[in-house]
Design a protein around this motif. Sequence first.
Motif, PDB file in Angstrom:
ATOM      1  N   ARG A 272       0.998  -1.301  -0.047  1.00 39.04           N
ATOM      2  CA  ARG A 272      -0.053  -0.043  -0.075  1.00 39.04           C
ATOM      3  C   ARG A 272       0.804   1.218  -0.043  1.00 39.04           C
ATOM      4  NH1 ARG A 272      -4.178   1.924   4.856  1.00 39.04           N
ATOM      5  NH2 ARG A 272      -4.900   3.725   3.670  1.00 39.04           N
ATOM      6  N   GLY A 273       1.975   1.292   0.862  1.00 39.96           N
ATOM      7  CA  GLY A 273       2.851   2.532   1.045  1.00 39.96           C
ATOM      8  C   GLY A 273       3.521   2.464  -0.510  1.00 39.96           C
ATOM      9  N   ARG A 274       3.834   1.477  -1.333  1.00 38.80           N
ATOM     10  CA  ARG A 274       4.656   1.546  -2.325  1.00 38.80           C
ATOM     11  C   ARG A 274       3.905   1.914  -3.485  1.00 38.80           C
ATOM     12  NH1 ARG A 274       9.370  -3.240  -1.797  1.00 38.80           N
ATOM     13  NH2 ARG A 274      10.167  -2.404   0.364  1.00 38.80           N
ATOM     14  N   ILE A 275       2.478   1.592  -3.785  1.00 41.07           N
ATOM     15  CA  ILE A 275       2.103   2.020  -4.708  1.00 41.07           C
ATOM     16  C   ILE A 275       2.154   3.580  -5.243  1.00 41.07           C
ATOM     17  CG2 ILE A 275      -0.231   2.350  -5.953  1.00 41.07           C
ATOM     18  CD1 ILE A 275      -1.052  -0.082  -4.388  1.00 41.07           C
ATOM     19  N   GLY A 276       2.785   3.588  -6.589  1.00 42.27           N
ATOM     20  CA  GLY A 276       2.982   5.066  -7.119  1.00 42.27           C
ATOM     21  C   GLY A 276       4.330   5.471  -6.853  1.00 42.27           C
ATOM     22  N   ARG A 277       5.052   4.717  -5.809  1.00 42.25           N
ATOM     23  CA  ARG A 277       6.515   5.106  -5.446  1.00 42.25           C
ATOM     24  C   ARG A 277       7.335   4.206  -5.887  1.00 42.25           C
ATOM     25  NH1 ARG A 277       6.633   6.159   0.490  1.00 42.25           N
ATOM     26  NH2 ARG A 277       8.521   7.016   0.148  1.00 42.25           N
ATOM     27  N   GLN A 278       7.002   3.220  -6.809  1.00 40.12           N
ATOM     28  CA  GLN A 278       7.731   2.162  -7.365  1.00 40.12           C
ATOM     29  C   GLN A 278       7.592   1.919  -8.678  1.00 40.12           C
ATOM     30  OE1 GLN A 278       8.167  -1.406  -4.983  1.00 40.12           O
ATOM     31  NE2 GLN A 278       6.097  -2.096  -5.467  1.00 40.12           N
ATOM     32  N   PRO A 279       8.077   1.420  -9.612  1.00 33.89           N
ATOM     33  CA  PRO A 279       7.825   0.921 -11.043  1.00 33.89           C
ATOM     34  C   PRO A 279       6.434   0.290 -10.724  1.00 33.89           C
ATOM     35  CG  PRO A 279      10.102   0.646 -10.944  1.00 33.89           C
ATOM     36  CD  PRO A 279       9.632   0.962  -9.508  1.00 33.89           C
ATOM     37  N   LEU A 280       5.471  -0.010 -11.991  1.00 34.11           N
ATOM     38  CA  LEU A 280       4.393  -0.527 -11.930  1.00 34.11           C
ATOM     39  C   LEU A 280       4.733  -1.943 -11.924  1.00 34.11           C
ATOM     40  CD1 LEU A 280       1.235  -0.838 -12.144  1.00 34.11           C
ATOM     41  CD2 LEU A 280       1.682  -0.701 -14.737  1.00 34.11           C
ATOM     42  N   GLY A 281       5.739  -2.583 -12.673  1.00 36.33           N
ATOM     43  CA  GLY A 281       6.036  -3.890 -12.700  1.00 36.33           C
ATOM     44  C   GLY A 281       6.620  -4.394 -11.289  1.00 36.33           C
ATOM     45  N   ALA A 282       7.345  -3.610 -10.322  1.00 30.32           N
ATOM     46  CA  ALA A 282       7.512  -4.086  -9.058  1.00 30.32           C
ATOM     47  C   ALA A 282       6.300  -4.115  -8.153  1.00 30.32           C
ATOM     48  CB  ALA A 282       8.550  -3.206  -8.413  1.00 30.32           C
ATOM     49  N   THR A 283       5.483  -3.237  -8.294  1.00 25.97           N
ATOM     50  CA  THR A 283       4.041  -3.324  -7.838  1.00 25.97           C
ATOM     51  C   THR A 283       3.282  -4.665  -8.058  1.00 25.97           C
ATOM     52  OG1 THR A 283       4.100  -0.837  -7.618  1.00 25.97           O
ATOM     53  CG2 THR A 283       1.831  -2.024  -7.283  1.00 25.97           C
ATOM     54  N   ILE A 284       3.172  -4.929  -9.077  1.00 26.42           N
ATOM     55  CA  ILE A 284       2.529  -6.219  -9.559  1.00 26.42           C
ATOM     56  C   ILE A 284       3.249  -7.496  -8.796  1.00 26.42           C
ATOM     57  CG2 ILE A 284       1.901  -7.462 -11.558  1.00 26.42           C
ATOM     58  CD1 ILE A 284       1.389  -5.040 -12.990  1.00 26.42           C
ATOM     59  N   ARG A 285       4.556  -7.262  -9.299  1.00 28.23           N
ATOM     60  CA  ARG A 285       5.384  -8.493  -8.648  1.00 28.23           C
ATOM     61  C   ARG A 285       4.935  -8.663  -7.027  1.00 28.23           C
ATOM     62  NH1 ARG A 285      10.962  -6.769  -7.720  1.00 28.23           N
ATOM     63  NH2 ARG A 285       9.922  -6.194  -5.791  1.00 28.23           N
ATOM     64  N   ASP A 286       5.150  -7.590  -6.246  1.00 30.09           N
ATOM     65  CA  ASP A 286       4.790  -7.638  -4.859  1.00 30.09           C
ATOM     66  C   ASP A 286       3.599  -8.162  -4.685  1.00 30.09           C
ATOM     67  OD1 ASP A 286       7.311  -6.713  -4.819  1.00 30.09           O
ATOM     68  OD2 ASP A 286       6.762  -4.690  -4.132  1.00 30.09           O
ATOM     69  N   ALA A 287       2.326  -7.707  -5.318  1.00 31.73           N
ATOM     70  CA  ALA A 287       1.132  -8.131  -5.326  1.00 31.73           C
ATOM     71  C   ALA A 287       0.904  -9.426  -5.439  1.00 31.73           C
ATOM     72  CB  ALA A 287       0.142  -7.303  -6.087  1.00 31.73           C
ATOM     73  N   ILE A 288       1.647  -9.983  -6.412  1.00 26.04           N
ATOM     74  CA  ILE A 288       1.244 -11.482  -6.452  1.00 26.04           C
ATOM     75  C   ILE A 288       1.943 -12.567  -5.523  1.00 26.04           C
ATOM     76  CG2 ILE A 288       2.351 -13.302  -8.232  1.00 26.04           C
ATOM     77  CD1 ILE A 288       1.930 -11.144 -10.379  1.00 26.04           C
ATOM     78  N   GLN A 289       2.798 -11.838  -4.808  1.00 26.08           N
ATOM     79  CA  GLN A 289       3.404 -12.722  -3.810  1.00 26.08           C
ATOM     80  C   GLN A 289       2.341 -13.368  -2.878  1.00 26.08           C
ATOM     81  OE1 GLN A 289       6.578 -13.349  -3.693  1.00 26.08           O
ATOM     82  NE2 GLN A 289       6.765 -12.166  -5.538  1.00 26.08           N
ATOM     83  N   ILE A 290       1.131 -12.591  -2.858  1.00 27.42           N
ATOM     84  CA  ILE A 290       0.126 -13.178  -1.847  1.00 27.42           C
ATOM     85  C   ILE A 290      -0.472 -14.555  -2.186  1.00 27.42           C
ATOM     86  CG2 ILE A 290      -1.923 -11.916  -2.766  1.00 27.42           C
ATOM     87  CD1 ILE A 290      -1.281 -12.390   0.973  1.00 27.42           C
ATOM     88  N   LEU A 291      -0.459 -14.626  -3.786  1.00 29.69           N
ATOM     89  CA  LEU A 291      -0.784 -15.972  -3.980  1.00 29.69           C
ATOM     90  C   LEU A 291       0.021 -17.252  -3.835  1.00 29.69           C
ATOM     91  CD1 LEU A 291      -2.137 -14.663  -7.408  1.00 29.69           C
ATOM     92  CD2 LEU A 291      -3.436 -15.030  -5.402  1.00 29.69           C
ATOM     93  N   ARG A 292       1.311 -16.805  -3.344  1.00 32.10           N
ATOM     94  CA  ARG A 292       2.191 -17.853  -2.969  1.00 32.10           C
ATOM     95  C   ARG A 292       1.657 -18.996  -1.883  1.00 32.10           C
ATOM     96  NH1 ARG A 292       7.389 -18.169  -4.623  1.00 32.10           N
ATOM     97  NH2 ARG A 292       8.095 -16.759  -6.130  1.00 32.10           N
TER      98      ARG A 292
END
Length: 106
Positions: free
Chosen positions: A65-85
């Motif tokens: 939540r704190g990183r959205i808009g403060r890091q590249p979109l690809g990194a945000t998507i990569r981080d969000a996908i971690q919840i599916l592991r």
Amino acid sequence: MVAIDDGLIFYDMTNHPCITADGSFTHIDQETVDLKRLTWSLLEDKGELPDPETVVRALRVARLRGRIGRQPLGATIRDAIQILRPSVLMALNKIIRARARAPGAI
């Protein structure tokens, strides 16, 4: 034996000058992995504790939540996908159960 009565790391998402605000998220994540690996190696009874990489993946989700808009979109998507592991979901489930058993838990 040494007792330290303070947190060993502090993650600051604010914009005022500090070590964590000046570092990139990649740098902060790498420092977190290094610290988790170090503390992991010092534990004698790891029991059912998640490995350091799982902890860091869970932290990426928690920090998202704190990183959205403060890091590249690809990194945000990569981080969000971690919840599916599965390992991250299991670690999250353990945290939720532990908090529910804690005194004063809601």
